[in-house]
Design a protein around this motif. Structure first.
Motif, short mmCIF file in Angstrom:
data_model
loop_
_atom_site.label_atom_id
_atom_site.label_comp_id
_atom_site.label_asym_id
_atom_site.label_seq_id
_atom_site.Cartn_x
_atom_site.Cartn_y
_atom_site.Cartn_z
N GLN A 1 39.01 31.91 29.37
CA GLN A 1 38.18 31.11 30.26
C GLN A 1 37.86 31.87 31.55
OE1 GLN A 1 40.10 27.36 31.01
NE2 GLN A 1 39.85 26.62 28.90
N ALA A 2 38.87 32.52 32.10
CA ALA A 2 38.67 33.25 33.34
C ALA A 2 37.70 34.42 33.15
CB ALA A 2 40.01 33.76 33.87
N LEU A 3 37.85 35.14 32.07
CA LEU A 3 36.95 36.26 31.79
C LEU A 3 35.52 35.76 31.58
CD1 LEU A 3 39.20 38.38 29.41
CD2 LEU A 3 38.46 39.03 31.71
N ASP A 4 35.37 34.66 30.84
CA ASP A 4 34.04 34.08 30.61
C ASP A 4 33.43 33.59 31.92
OD1 ASP A 4 34.29 34.60 27.93
OD2 ASP A 4 34.88 32.54 27.38
N GLY A 5 34.29 33.22 32.86
CA GLY A 5 33.82 32.73 34.15
C GLY A 5 33.55 33.82 35.16
N GLY A 6 33.71 35.07 34.75
CA GLY A 6 33.37 36.18 35.62
C GLY A 6 34.52 36.76 36.43
N VAL A 7 35.73 36.30 36.20
CA VAL A 7 36.88 36.87 36.89
C VAL A 7 37.15 38.27 36.32
CG1 VAL A 7 39.32 36.59 37.51
CG2 VAL A 7 37.85 34.57 37.23
N THR A 8 37.44 39.22 37.16
CA THR A 8 37.65 40.58 36.68
C THR A 8 38.99 40.71 35.96
OG1 THR A 8 38.77 41.38 38.68
CG2 THR A 8 36.36 41.49 38.64
N ALA A 9 39.05 41.67 35.06
CA ALA A 9 40.29 41.91 34.32
C ALA A 9 41.43 42.29 35.26
CB ALA A 9 40.07 43.01 33.28
N LEU A 10 41.12 43.07 36.29
CA LEU A 10 42.16 43.49 37.24
C LEU A 10 42.74 42.30 38.01
CD1 LEU A 10 40.73 46.82 38.73
CD2 LEU A 10 42.86 46.54 37.44
N GLU A 11 41.87 41.36 38.38
CA GLU A 11 42.37 40.19 39.11
C GLU A 11 43.27 39.34 38.22
OE1 GLU A 11 40.85 36.15 41.46
OE2 GLU A 11 39.39 37.69 40.88
N ILE A 12 42.88 39.16 36.98
CA ILE A 12 43.71 38.39 36.06
C ILE A 12 45.06 39.07 35.85
CG2 ILE A 12 43.91 37.54 33.68
CD1 ILE A 12 40.83 37.34 33.69
N MET A 13 45.02 40.39 35.70
CA MET A 13 46.25 41.13 35.47
C MET A 13 47.18 41.04 36.67
SD MET A 13 46.65 45.15 34.43
CE MET A 13 46.13 45.76 36.04
N ASP A 14 46.64 41.32 37.86
CA ASP A 14 47.49 41.37 39.06
C ASP A 14 47.91 40.00 39.56
OD1 ASP A 14 47.53 44.13 39.15
OD2 ASP A 14 45.91 44.31 40.61
#
Length: 251
Positions: free
Chosen positions: A61-74
């Protein structure tokens, strides 16, 4: 200064209040989660709960919503594992719970890693990790490895009961400038110093940055043996590795 009450996610607030006891770690967690968006807090909460299905769903959901992979990871995955690491270190949870959280982190990283690879992001660094000679404990080391890999490091895991010569061979084979050593027994801690002495004898000490950790290890012991850094938990290990990698690149 942010306070626990400023964290939007009630589950995260409860975890910090109940399980994080050291003042400096409370401050670190509060700063981290007050800066994280509510969706990232939800990912962290699901990871701490060991719910890999929810982590999978929230990550997509976050990726589809435009959140970057780095932000999700960190701010989601690594932040959540930071609390897991503290709970494990303080014996609030044990191996089965840690493994459930590890599966949850892997569920999120399944989406994150290909994106980072495709974007051409350079590895954060290359690390050789192992539990020193005579010591067969590896859960803490494995938690650090998982988080280091999540943070973009290439990690070569030598396992347990690793001799100084085995560390030396792996460093040369993989051209690794970062070394992580773990010990859970006071009787095996001297083997960390013995390993460092081997690096000195082989003329490689100046080429390496050495980090150490484990339940009986302290900052004072790390300083006395000549290590470059000490990490008290898995999140501190990642922060230390990033700092030492930056030091290496700076030259």
């Amino acid at each position: 200064m942010p306070e626990i009450s400023d964290i939007a996610n009630a589950f995260i607030r409860g975890e910090i209040e109940e399980f994080v006891e050291r003042p400096e770690e409370i401050e670190r967690m509060v700063n981290l989660f007050t800066a994280a968006s509510e969706p990232m807090q939800e990912i962290a909460a699901a990871l701490i709960a060991g719910d890999n299905d929810v982590v999978d769903e929230l990550t997509t959901q976050a990726l589809d919503g435009g959140v970057t992979a780095l932000e999700i990871m960190d701010n989601g995955l690594i932040a959540g594992m930071g609390i897991v690491g503290i709970k494990f270190r303080e014996n609030f949870i044990f191996v089965p719970e840690v493994l459930a959280c590890a599966r949850a982190m892997k569920a999120g990283m399944t989406y994150i890693e290909p994106i980072l690879s495709a974007s051409g992001v350079e590895p954060a660094g290359t690390v050789v990790m192992g539990t020193v000679k005579g010591d067969l404990h590896d859960i803490g080391k494995n938690l650090c490895i998982m988080m280091l890999r999540g943070a973009g490091f290439i990690v070569h895991d030598l396992g347990v009961d690793v001799s100084p010569d085995d560390f030396m061979e792996a460093i040369e084979e993989h051209s690794a400038p970062l070394v992580g050593m773990s010990a859970l027994l006071t009787t095996t801690m001297p083997n960390m110093e013995l390993t460092i002495e081997t690096f000195i004898d082989e003329g490689r000490r100046d080429d390496l940055r050495i980090m150490v950790g484990g339940a009986p290890v302290t900052q004072e012991f790390a300083d006395d043996m000549g290590a470059d850094g000490y990490g008290k938990d898995a999140m501190a290990c990642v922060e230390l590795a990033r700092s030492l990698a930056a030091d290496i690149k700076a030259g």
